[in-house]
Design an enzyme around this catalytic site. Structure first.
Site, PDB file in Angstrom:
ATOM      1  N   GLU A 126      10.112   8.041  -4.065  1.00 61.63           N
ATOM      2  CA  GLU A 126       8.650   8.100  -4.037  1.00 61.63           C
ATOM      3  C   GLU A 126       8.161   9.543  -3.966  1.00 61.63           C
ATOM      4  O   GLU A 126       7.156   9.904  -4.566  1.00 61.63           O
ATOM      5  CB  GLU A 126       8.114   7.304  -2.848  1.00 61.63           C
ATOM      6  CG  GLU A 126       8.322   5.816  -2.985  1.00 61.63           C
ATOM      7  CD  GLU A 126       7.822   5.061  -1.778  1.00 61.63           C
ATOM      8  OE1 GLU A 126       6.795   4.371  -1.916  1.00 61.63           O
ATOM      9  OE2 GLU A 126       8.456   5.171  -0.707  1.00 61.63           O
ATOM     10  N   TYR A 179     -21.362  13.416  -0.564  1.00 57.93           N
ATOM     11  CA  TYR A 179     -20.180  12.692  -0.998  1.00 57.93           C
ATOM     12  C   TYR A 179     -19.287  13.503  -1.922  1.00 57.93           C
ATOM     13  O   TYR A 179     -18.110  13.187  -2.062  1.00 57.93           O
ATOM     14  CB  TYR A 179     -20.482  11.304  -1.570  1.00 57.93           C
ATOM     15  CG  TYR A 179     -21.717  11.174  -2.415  1.00 57.93           C
ATOM     16  CD1 TYR A 179     -21.708  11.478  -3.754  1.00 57.93           C
ATOM     17  CD2 TYR A 179     -22.902  10.711  -1.839  1.00 57.93           C
ATOM     18  CE1 TYR A 179     -22.841  11.327  -4.525  1.00 57.93           C
ATOM     19  CE2 TYR A 179     -24.039  10.558  -2.608  1.00 57.93           C
ATOM     20  CZ  TYR A 179     -24.006  10.867  -3.950  1.00 57.93           C
ATOM     21  OH  TYR A 179     -25.122  10.728  -4.708  1.00 57.93           O
ATOM     22  N   ILE A 216       1.201   4.840   4.738  1.00 52.28           N
ATOM     23  CA  ILE A 216      -0.192   4.957   4.301  1.00 52.28           C
ATOM     24  C   ILE A 216      -1.140   4.697   5.469  1.00 52.28           C
ATOM     25  O   ILE A 216      -2.293   5.096   5.425  1.00 52.28           O
ATOM     26  CB  ILE A 216      -0.505   4.079   3.075  1.00 52.28           C
ATOM     27  CG1 ILE A 216      -0.256   2.599   3.324  1.00 52.28           C
ATOM     28  CG2 ILE A 216       0.271   4.567   1.865  1.00 52.28           C
ATOM     29  CD1 ILE A 216      -0.696   1.685   2.172  1.00 52.28           C
ATOM     30  N   GLU A 217      -0.645   4.059   6.527  1.00 52.74           N
ATOM     31  CA  GLU A 217      -1.441   3.875   7.733  1.00 52.74           C
ATOM     32  C   GLU A 217      -1.813   5.225   8.338  1.00 52.74           C
ATOM     33  O   GLU A 217      -2.965   5.480   8.691  1.00 52.74           O
ATOM     34  CB  GLU A 217      -0.665   3.064   8.788  1.00 52.74           C
ATOM     35  CG  GLU A 217      -0.386   1.645   8.398  1.00 52.74           C
ATOM     36  CD  GLU A 217       0.955   1.435   7.686  1.00 52.74           C
ATOM     37  OE1 GLU A 217       1.354   2.298   6.859  1.00 52.74           O
ATOM     38  OE2 GLU A 217       1.591   0.401   7.942  1.00 52.74           O
ATOM     39  N   LYS A 249      -1.757   1.343  -2.474  1.00 49.86           N
ATOM     40  CA  LYS A 249      -0.544   1.861  -3.109  1.00 49.86           C
ATOM     41  C   LYS A 249      -0.064   0.806  -4.105  1.00 49.86           C
ATOM     42  O   LYS A 249       0.589  -0.170  -3.720  1.00 49.86           O
ATOM     43  CB  LYS A 249       0.494   2.126  -2.021  1.00 49.86           C
ATOM     44  CG  LYS A 249       1.770   2.731  -2.486  1.00 49.86           C
ATOM     45  CD  LYS A 249       2.657   3.008  -1.263  1.00 49.86           C
ATOM     46  CE  LYS A 249       3.917   3.701  -1.672  1.00 49.86           C
ATOM     47  NZ  LYS A 249       4.723   4.083  -0.499  1.00 49.86           N
TER      48      LYS A 249
END
Length: 119
Positions: A21, A53, A72-73, A99
């Site tokens: 990855e 933004y 990803i947390e 993901k």
């Protein structure tokens, strides 16, 4: 209060547990739902009193494309903390990281994690 939502912000990055990855990288998608204290922004049309933004997108991009995270947390929490730090008028940041190419032994659309900061 009002909510600013940014949907499907896409970034190429190298997060994940597997060495593959990191080596190959993949696209990640981020949604940000930002609950904002209105202050003078709504009444006075004051850009300095709201969340820009364009700047928020850049904050998200810097984190997602920055140093590698295994989870990803952790990535989502880092984004939420950075946005609330950069924009003190944000009362709550709900960040979702998707993901699509998660290494699982089967077919799925994507894995996603949502964090809310502060809790």
């Amino acid at each position: 209060m009002y909510v600013i939502r940014m949907k499907n912000c896409a970034f190429f990055a190298r997060h994940g547990v597997l060495d593959e990855e990191e080596r190959l990288g993949q696209r990640f998608y981020v949604d940000a739902s930002l609950t904002v204290e209105p202050g003078r922004a709504l009444v006075d049309d004051a850009i300095g009193e709201t969340v820009n933004y364009g700047v928020a997108f850049t904050v998200i991009e810097e984190i997602i494309t920055g140093h590698r995270r295994f989870l990803i947390e952790a990535l989502a929490l880092e984004v939420a903390k950075a946005l609330t730090s950069r924009f003190p008028q944000i009362r709550k940041a709900e960040i979702t990281v998707r993901k699509p190419n998660a290494p699982v032994p089967g077919v799925l659309d994507y894995v996603e994690v949502t964090v809310v900061w502060p809790e």
